[in-house]
Design a protein around this motif. Structure first.
Motif, short mmCIF file in Angstrom:
data_model
loop_
_atom_site.label_atom_id
_atom_site.label_comp_id
_atom_site.label_asym_id
_atom_site.label_seq_id
_atom_site.Cartn_x
_atom_site.Cartn_y
_atom_site.Cartn_z
N SER A 450 -72.61 -18.48 -71.14
CA SER A 450 -72.34 -18.32 -69.68
C SER A 450 -70.93 -17.42 -69.76
CB SER A 450 -71.79 -19.78 -69.30
OG SER A 450 -70.96 -19.63 -67.99
N ALA A 490 -65.74 -23.81 -64.88
CA ALA A 490 -66.75 -23.32 -64.03
C ALA A 490 -66.18 -23.83 -62.38
CB ALA A 490 -68.24 -23.77 -64.09
N CYS A 541 -69.21 -13.66 -61.93
CA CYS A 541 -69.71 -15.15 -62.36
C CYS A 541 -69.66 -15.95 -60.90
CB CYS A 541 -68.92 -15.82 -63.50
SG CYS A 541 -67.39 -16.14 -63.17
N GLU A 611 -75.65 -18.10 -65.35
CA GLU A 611 -74.92 -19.38 -65.67
C GLU A 611 -76.14 -20.30 -65.71
OE1 GLU A 611 -72.67 -21.40 -62.63
OE2 GLU A 611 -74.27 -21.39 -61.26
#
Length: 633
Positions: A450, A490, A541, A611
């Motif tokens: 990730s 995250a 991301c 992800e």
């Protein structure tokens, strides 16, 4: 010479109550024998106590026992003890309890009870287990004489409108209950209770650990009391391992007992003993299996431990005594006194049950903690088999959350092969690190690849790798460990940027127009577009806001049928990546360029895929990507 027989009539509402006991309360007719044996055992206990208190009481306590006699020809079954017995007043007060049930007080309480379960518990307060005999008998005769008295009493009833009481001069000390069994072909008679095999099976199942010997004639014998030519055997083991001192039980005996109650083929991983004395006494013998059962995560899987009261078996899977996250624990709890309903099949939720449950949980967690400290191999085996279930307690058992956190292990970026405890993580934290970092995902490989992990790896920060579905839930519940906040890498803002404050301000100014434009262009798909400090090699991301549901948790809730509003994510850009800097330059040169919007959508799609997420419109993403590749040829 016998005295005159007195006949008493049940009141109308009492007859109704008796029919309820006979036909509705017990789910298994075999329970009648358990009730009679339990009553006999209590009578023997009371005689021993009275003989100890009253040295002048003239009774013989050398051979206290329970006898079960079968007369197949007469279709009778008798349970007899030579215990304390009852006086005529006792018979009226105890065996006649149901006759008292027609009082205004009882009727008032019955009317107050609005549901069937409440009525069943209310009936349990009147102690009418003796009347379970009428499930299998159409007439019951009770003969009893109290220790120290000269005359006895006979009580008899067909369970319908009347019962009789008479004085008997030649009754033996103790109590015998003779059941005149219903015809073998009776519609409601589901078993042959004149079968010695059947009676032995019931005794072994329910009363094997009764302190007193339960005697029956051997197969082929006619008289269970040891009459002429009859050989008698004791059919219960009287071996309650949980009541014996630790030094008097071998590991082999414990393992065999565990296999018997758990229906397992392997030895247990760990054995746990408990003994509580004082105003409320109980003993417990628990086992942690060495492997998880196949139904560990099945909704209808069995859980709970066996419950005994004074060594009388009450129920097999007592869920009230163990929380669901410890459902793999097997064993026995034997209490001296508990509030039970009339059938002994459903526990009332009283203070004693809750007290036992709390103590069992604390003992089990403390035992696992000891394994963790003293036997790494056993602990690793335990966590591999049962860790997913134990973590459910982080959500469901806030009272023991700290203790559960102490025994948990998690995957970590520090060592791909060896899980870590939170305590070990805290001890390895870098100087100045305030948070315990973690990331949830479908698998370790998804998390390790990730883009969220890039800056943390670059700067040497350890991140917990959480891949079990339950991890998505407990991290939303647990705020910190040992004063250290748990923080998802995250979600929310992460400040790992090594740039100076001046450099960050400079970048913010340089990218301000691009960020504003992209936020508008992707407004249907994202909440915001901003610069990132968590990326080193990837261009972008997607992250969640601090209090947003994680994507996997949102997916789980939807799978369970819950209505969950769609959560927009945040797109973070790597200001040092060539694709992002090129996009900024192109936007500055010509903000109206049609290809810019395609690039922004492709950037977002790549971030979602990186992800391990799912694209909202995969076909559109493929068309955009194919068109862009075509133009590069």
């Amino acid at each position: 010479m016998n005295a005159q027989v007195e006949t008493f009539e049940f009141q109308a509402e009492v007859r109704q109550l008796l029919q309820l006991v006979i036909h509705s309360i017990y789910s298994n007719k075999d329970a009648f024998l358990r009730e009679l044996v339990s009553n006999a055992s209590d009578a023997l206990d009371k005689l021993r106590l009275e003989a100890f208190r009253d040295k002048d009481l003239k009774v013989d306590t050398d051979d206290l026992h329970i006898a079960v006699d079968i007369d197949a020809e007469a279709r009778t079954l008798t349970v007899r003890d030579n215990g304390v017995g009852m006086s005529r007043e006792d018979v009226v007060r105890l065996i006649g309890t149901i006759a008292k049930s027609g009082t205004a007080e009882f009727l008032r309480k019955m009317k107050e009870s609005q549901d069937a379960a409440g009525a069943q518990e209310l009936i349990g307060q009147f102690g009418v287990g003796f009347y379970a005999s009428f499930m299998v008998a159409d007439r019951v005769t009770l003969l009893t004489r109290r220790a120290g008295e000269d005359t006895g009493t006979r009580w008899e009833s067909g369970g319908e409108g009347t019962y009789t009481i008479e004085q008997v001069d030649d009754a033996p000390q103790g109590t015998s209950v003779t059941l005149h069994l219903k015809p073998a072909d009776a519609e409601e008679q589901t078993a042959d209770y004149t079968s010695a095999w059947k009676i032995r099976e019931i005794v072994k199942r329910y009363s094997d650990f009764i302190t007193w010997p339960i005697r029956m004639a051997k197969q082929g014998g006619q008289d269970g009391d040891g009459g002429s030519g009859t050989e008698v055997e004791t059919v219960n083991s009287m071996k309650a391992l949980w009541a014996r001192p630790k030094e008097e039980t071998s590991d082999a005996e414990l393992a065999e007992f565990y296999k018997h109650i758990a229906h397992d083929w392997a030895d247990p991983l760990e054995t746990i003993r408990m003994r509580a004395e004082g105003t409320f006494e109980y003993q417990a013998l628990l086992f942690v299996p060495s492997h998880a059962p196949l139904d560990l995560f099945m909704r209808d899987g069995k859980r709970g431990i066996q419950l005994y009261v004074k060594r009388v078996f009450i129920m097999d899977d007592c869920e009230s005594l163990i929380p669901e996250y410890l459902r793999f624990v097997k064993g026995v709890v034997d209490a001296q006194d508990l509030s039970l309903n009339v059938s002994r099949e459903t526990l009332q939720q009283d203070r004693q049950i809750q007290l036992i449950r709390r103590r069992l949980v604390k003992k089990i967690l403390a035992t696992v903690k000891d394994l963790q400290a003293k036997d790494a191999e056993k602990y690793a085996k335990f966590w591999t088999e049962f860790g997913k279930a134990v973590k459910e307690g982080l959500v469901n058992d806030p009272d023991n959350r700290e203790a559960i956190l102490e025994i948990c292990s998690f995957g970590s970026t520090a060592d791909a092969e060896k899980p870590t405890t939170l305590r070990e993580y805290v001890e390895r934290m870098k100087d100045g690190q305030q948070d315990i970092y973690y990331m949830t995902g479908d698998s370790r490989s998804v998390i390790e690849n990730s883009p969220h992990l890039e800056a943390f790896q670059a700067k040497g920060y350890e991140v917990l790798v959480l891949t079990d579905p339950i991890d998505e839930m407990w991290v939303e519940t647990v705020a910190d460990f040992d004063g250290k906040p748990l923080k998802s890498i995250a979600k929310g803002q992460v400040d790992l940027d090594s740039d100076s404050e001046d450099d960050r301000e400079e970048k913010s100014k340089d990218f301000a127009d691009l960020l504003t434009w992209m936020t508008g262009a992707l407004g249907d798909s994202v909440k915001e577009v901003r610069l990132s400090s968590r990326l080193t090699t990837s261009p972008a991301c997607v992250v969640g806001d601090t209090n947003d549901l994680a994507p996997n948790l949102e997916k789980m809730y939807r799978a369970m049928g819950h209505e969950v509003p769609a959560v927009k994510r945040i797109l973070e850009l790597n200001p040092d990546h060539p694709l992002v800097t090129g996009l900024r330059a192109a936007h500055a040169e010509n903000p109206e360029e049609a290809g810019l919007a395609e690039t922004a959508e492709l950037l977002l799609g790549m971030a979602v895929l990186a992800e391990g997420g799912e694209l909202t419109d995969p076909a559109k993403f493929i068309r955009l990507l194919a068109a862009r590749l075509e133009r590069t040829l």
